[in-house]
Design an enzyme around this catalytic site. Structure first.
Site, PDB file in Angstrom:
ATOM      1  N   ASN A 295     -14.215   5.727   6.107  1.00 52.93           N
ATOM      2  CA  ASN A 295     -14.141   4.379   7.060  1.00 52.93           C
ATOM      3  C   ASN A 295     -13.072   4.644   8.313  1.00 52.93           C
ATOM      4  OD1 ASN A 295     -16.425   3.177   5.980  1.00 52.93           O
ATOM      5  ND2 ASN A 295     -15.392   1.929   4.882  1.00 52.93           N
TER       6      ASN A 295
ATOM      7  N   ASN B 215      -9.675   0.978   7.706  1.00 52.07           N
ATOM      8  CA  ASN B 215     -11.037   0.810   8.351  1.00 52.07           C
ATOM      9  C   ASN B 215     -10.951   0.671   9.933  1.00 52.07           C
ATOM     10  OD1 ASN B 215     -11.964   1.299   5.694  1.00 52.07           O
ATOM     11  ND2 ASN B 215     -12.818  -0.662   5.503  1.00 52.07           N
TER      12      ASN B 215
ATOM     13  N   HIS C 126      -4.769   6.162  -0.410  1.00 45.94           N
ATOM     14  CA  HIS C 126      -5.241   6.224   0.679  1.00 45.94           C
ATOM     15  C   HIS C 126      -4.153   6.389   1.849  1.00 45.94           C
ATOM     16  CE1 HIS C 126      -9.072   5.343   2.278  1.00 45.94           C
ATOM     17  NE2 HIS C 126      -9.068   3.896   2.518  1.00 45.94           N
TER      18      HIS C 126
ATOM     19  N   TYR D 266       0.966  -1.260  -0.124  1.00 45.02           N
ATOM     20  CA  TYR D 266       0.066  -0.038   0.023  1.00 45.02           C
ATOM     21  C   TYR D 266       0.714   1.097   0.059  1.00 45.02           C
ATOM     22  CZ  TYR D 266      -3.513  -3.354   1.136  1.00 45.02           C
ATOM     23  OH  TYR D 266      -4.234  -4.466   1.112  1.00 45.02           O
TER      24      TYR D 266
END
Length: 179
Positions: A104, A62, A18, A13
């Protein structure tokens, strides 16, 4: 003051949309000459100076709020660096309080500590037609997009620095929102 950068852990990631919260926090750590280190037996990386604590939750986005109760005490000022699809790529906004607006990570934090914290939103833009929100936020930036994003990451780090150095909140908001 405690500053949290939001993102997803792991190399898969790294440098995705994000993870701009992690990226801005890392810029701030470099400016302050602090090194983020994994906290043994805890789900976060952190760095601390006399007036500032920087935290990267190592939970997935999240579940970002899980680490907050063990770190945030009632009197602590909290700032969260977070991505925002409703802002164009490379824009930032500073705001205190409010809803999760469907994010989230923010929803998880609000569930743990309430909504009264400062958010520094970093624009990642909306997905193009035919691309899902999930695919968009988990995609990496092109080199051209990184060139647009990098100044925003610097401005986000500077906004945090101005706040913990005691600059008036509304002044920081006005400067950030005009960038």
């Amino acid at each position: 003051m405690i500053v949290f950068g939001l993102g997803n852990p792991g190399p898969k990631y790294k440098e995705t949309r994000h993870n701009v919260g992690f990226m801005a926090l890392e810029k701030l750590a470099a400016k302050e000459e602090l090194r983020l280190r994994k906290r043994c037996l805890h789900s976060y990386k952190w760095a601390r100076s006399s007036s500032l604590t920087l935290v990267e939750p190592l939970t997935f986005m999240n579940n970002s709020g899980i680490v907050f109760p063990s770190l945030v005490k009632g009197e602590d000022a909290v700032i969260v660096l977070v991505d925002n699809m409703d802002l164009p790529l490379g824009k930032i906004r500073v705001k205190r309080g409010g809803s999760s607006a469907g994010h989230n990570g923010l929803k998880s934090i609000i569930n743990e500590i309430g909504a009264d914290f400062i958010r520094i939103y970093i624009g990642i833009g909306r997905p193009q037609d035919g691309i899902s929100v999930v695919d968009h936020v988990l995609s990496r930036f092109s080199s051209d997009e990184m060139a647009q994003l990098d100044p925003a990451l610097e401005h986000a780090a500077d906004a945090v620095k101005a706040l913990y150095e005691g600059e008036d909140f509304l002044r920081v908001v006005q400067r950030a929102n005009s960038f």
